[in-house]
Write a protein that holds these residues in place. Structure first.
Motif, mmCIF file in Angstrom:
data_model
loop_
_atom_site.group_PDB
_atom_site.id
_atom_site.type_symbol
_atom_site.label_atom_id
_atom_site.label_comp_id
_atom_site.label_asym_id
_atom_site.label_seq_id
_atom_site.Cartn_x
_atom_site.Cartn_y
_atom_site.Cartn_z
ATOM 1 N N ALA A 361 20.608 46.764 30.955
ATOM 2 C CA ALA A 361 21.696 45.923 30.447
ATOM 3 C C ALA A 361 22.150 45.014 31.582
ATOM 4 N N ALA A 362 21.849 43.726 31.467
ATOM 5 C CA ALA A 362 22.072 42.791 32.570
ATOM 6 C C ALA A 362 23.527 42.730 32.998
ATOM 7 N N ASP A 363 24.447 42.803 32.044
ATOM 8 C CA ASP A 363 25.864 42.670 32.395
ATOM 9 C C ASP A 363 26.424 43.894 33.096
ATOM 10 N N SER A 364 25.613 44.947 33.206
ATOM 11 C CA SER A 364 26.086 46.157 33.898
ATOM 12 C C SER A 364 25.738 46.153 35.379
ATOM 13 N N MET A 365 24.885 45.229 35.806
ATOM 14 C CA MET A 365 24.406 45.276 37.187
ATOM 15 C C MET A 365 25.554 45.106 38.189
ATOM 16 N N VAL A 366 26.302 44.025 38.075
ATOM 17 C CA VAL A 366 27.404 43.809 39.007
ATOM 18 C C VAL A 366 28.477 44.876 38.836
ATOM 19 N N LYS A 367 28.803 45.218 37.597
ATOM 20 C CA LYS A 367 29.878 46.171 37.329
ATOM 21 C C LYS A 367 29.586 47.546 37.932
ATOM 22 N N ARG A 368 28.385 48.052 37.683
ATOM 23 C CA ARG A 368 28.085 49.406 38.160
ATOM 24 C C ARG A 368 27.777 49.417 39.657
ATOM 25 N N THR A 369 27.311 48.295 40.196
ATOM 26 C CA THR A 369 27.136 48.203 41.639
ATOM 27 C C THR A 369 28.495 48.197 42.336
ATOM 28 N N LEU A 370 29.444 47.504 41.742
ATOM 29 C CA LEU A 370 30.802 47.512 42.285
ATOM 30 C C LEU A 370 31.381 48.926 42.241
ATOM 31 N N LEU A 371 31.172 49.629 41.146
ATOM 32 C CA LEU A 371 31.645 51.012 41.048
ATOM 33 C C LEU A 371 31.002 51.872 42.136
ATOM 34 N N ALA A 372 29.707 51.691 42.360
ATOM 35 C CA ALA A 372 29.025 52.465 43.404
ATOM 36 C C ALA A 372 29.607 52.154 44.775
ATOM 37 N N ALA A 373 29.855 50.866 45.050
ATOM 38 C CA ALA A 373 30.383 50.478 46.359
ATOM 39 C C ALA A 373 31.764 51.074 46.609
ATOM 40 N N VAL A 374 32.646 50.961 45.630
ATOM 41 C CA VAL A 374 33.999 51.508 45.786
ATOM 42 C C VAL A 374 33.942 53.031 45.908
ATOM 43 N N SER A 375 33.070 53.655 45.133
ATOM 44 C CA SER A 375 32.946 55.119 45.179
ATOM 45 C C SER A 375 32.405 55.589 46.515
ATOM 46 N N ILE A 376 31.417 54.875 47.064
ATOM 47 C CA ILE A 376 30.889 55.231 48.387
ATOM 48 C C ILE A 376 31.996 55.138 49.431
ATOM 49 N N HIS A 377 32.751 54.042 49.383
ATOM 50 C CA HIS A 377 33.843 53.837 50.349
ATOM 51 C C HIS A 377 34.864 54.976 50.268
ATOM 52 N N ARG A 378 35.295 55.312 49.065
ATOM 53 C CA ARG A 378 36.323 56.341 48.906
ATOM 54 C C ARG A 378 35.769 57.733 49.218
#
Length: 384
Positions: A361-378
């Protein structure tokens, strides 16, 4: 912080899809060592360009495995991201497309799981661009044989997990934001039956037919299915015999069983051994051979705590996050045995994996990558 990460990913979205296309257009079927190694070449160069150190673990039969880490990881346990490079599609299958139809990007491995590899890489790129990786230990493991049970990378997965504080496996998420907090264990085995060849027209009775005994074995083993306990067994492939006028001297079946915890796994395997040890057809014998296995990823408090952290990040981003249990296995099953918190399904969403209609799902790429980035940071804040 969130705004900076989001802006970076939006600005680099086209680069994410360019990397994805370059990976998908390389056939990396588990048995295609040359193809998988080409993927390793791309990822090795990508990680080095990001300033990561890399180590390529050569494999004689499957593709090589690649570990990449930043300088801070040398001394401290931190984040571990895992993504497998192999797919289930052999070159002769002809599934080699990469195209977009509306919101669906079709191609081998788009969802399982080259999209997740891209998401993991760009999550780290976004964190680095925002100055959030300085002094934060991170490692990535890209392995070559997950689709066949990770036989050659299993020890490496466990070794890297032991060096880490937590792990995100970047398999694809569900279309409704599902991330994986538990998975079934699995055993794949061969059942071989030996009988005695004879002329079918004047064979004495009882007839020592391997096929006849295989039929008894199949019925008895299929009876081990226990949906309430979460235990399944499937005889998926059988072969044997020469022709209708010959009593079969041998027969073979490929079987798998799945289970939710070690106790149920031990129970079903003991039952399988009991059935094989007591053939019902006189003059026959049975033999079992385990081909591959994965332990279950059992949901526990540490996994649920990591899930809650990701769910909170999702709530702050306006993204759905739902913990789920999947029957299929992954490298998260292996990581879970080490005892560190691990979540699976942290990549972008999609569907129809292991088919020629697989899509991201193309529209999930940025969204779920952002979730991964924030989750890694926290998670680095929490577990470091």
């Amino acid at each position: 912080m969130i705004k900076a990460l989001r802006n970076f990913l939006v600005e680099h979205e086209s680069e994410m899809f360019e990397l994805l296309e370059s990976l998908v257009r390389i056939n990396s079927y588990s048995g295609n060592k040359a193809g998988v190694d080409k993927v390793v070449d791309v990822l090795d160069a990508t990680m080095k360009d990001m300033g990561f150190s890399t180590c390529r673990h050569a494999q004689p039969e499957t593709g090589d495995n690649l570990v990449a880490w930043n300088q801070a990881r040398s001394d401290n346990p931190g984040a571990l991201l895992i993504g497998h490079m192999d797919t289930v599609f052999p070159p002769e299958m002809g599934f080699d497309r990469f195209d977009r139809e509306g919101n669906e990007i079709h191609g081998p491995g788009t969802y399982d799981m080259k999209g997740g590899i891209v998401a993991g890489i760009f999550a780290l790129k976004a964190l680095d661009a925002a100055g959030l990786l300085e002094g934060r230990p991170v490692a990535c493991l890209f392995n070559s044989d997950e689709e066949i049970g990770s036989p050659n990378s299993r020890e490496l997965v466990m070794e890297e997990a032991r060096k880490s504080a937590f792990c995100f496996v970047m398999e694809g998420s569900g279309l409704n934001g599902e991330i994986v907090t538990g998975r079934k264990g699995r055993i794949v085995f061969n059942l071989e039956v030996q009988g005695k060849a004879a002329h079918a027209g004047h064979c004495g009775f009882p007839k020592p037919s391997a096929i006849l005994e295989m039929a008894h074995q199949i019925v008895a083993m299929e009876a081990l299915n226990d949906p309430e306990a979460g235990t399944s067994l499937n005889v998926g492939l059988t072969e044997g015999g020469v022709g209708p006028n010959t009593v079969s001297a041998s027969a073979k079946a490929r079987v798998e069983t799945r289970f939710v915890n070690k106790e149920n796994g031990d129970k079903v395997w003991a039952a399988i051994e009991t059935i094989a040890a007591a053939p019902k057809t006189e003059g026959t014998s049975c033999k079992l051979e385990i081909i591959t296995s994965r332990p279950p990823m059992v949901t526990n408090d540490s996994i649920l705590a990591l899930h809650d952290l990701v769910a909170e990040a999702g709530a702050d981003l306006g993204l759905p996050v739902k913990g789920t249990f999947r029957g299929g296995g992954s490298d998260a099953n292996i990581v879970a045995q080490v005892g560190i918190p691990v979540l699976d399904g942290m990549g972008p969403a999609g569907g129809k994996l292991h088919t020629q209609d697989e899509y991201l799902a193309a529209d999930s790429m940025v969204k779920r990558t952002l979730l991964a980035a924030v989750s890694i940071h926290r998670a680095l804040d929490k577990y470091q």
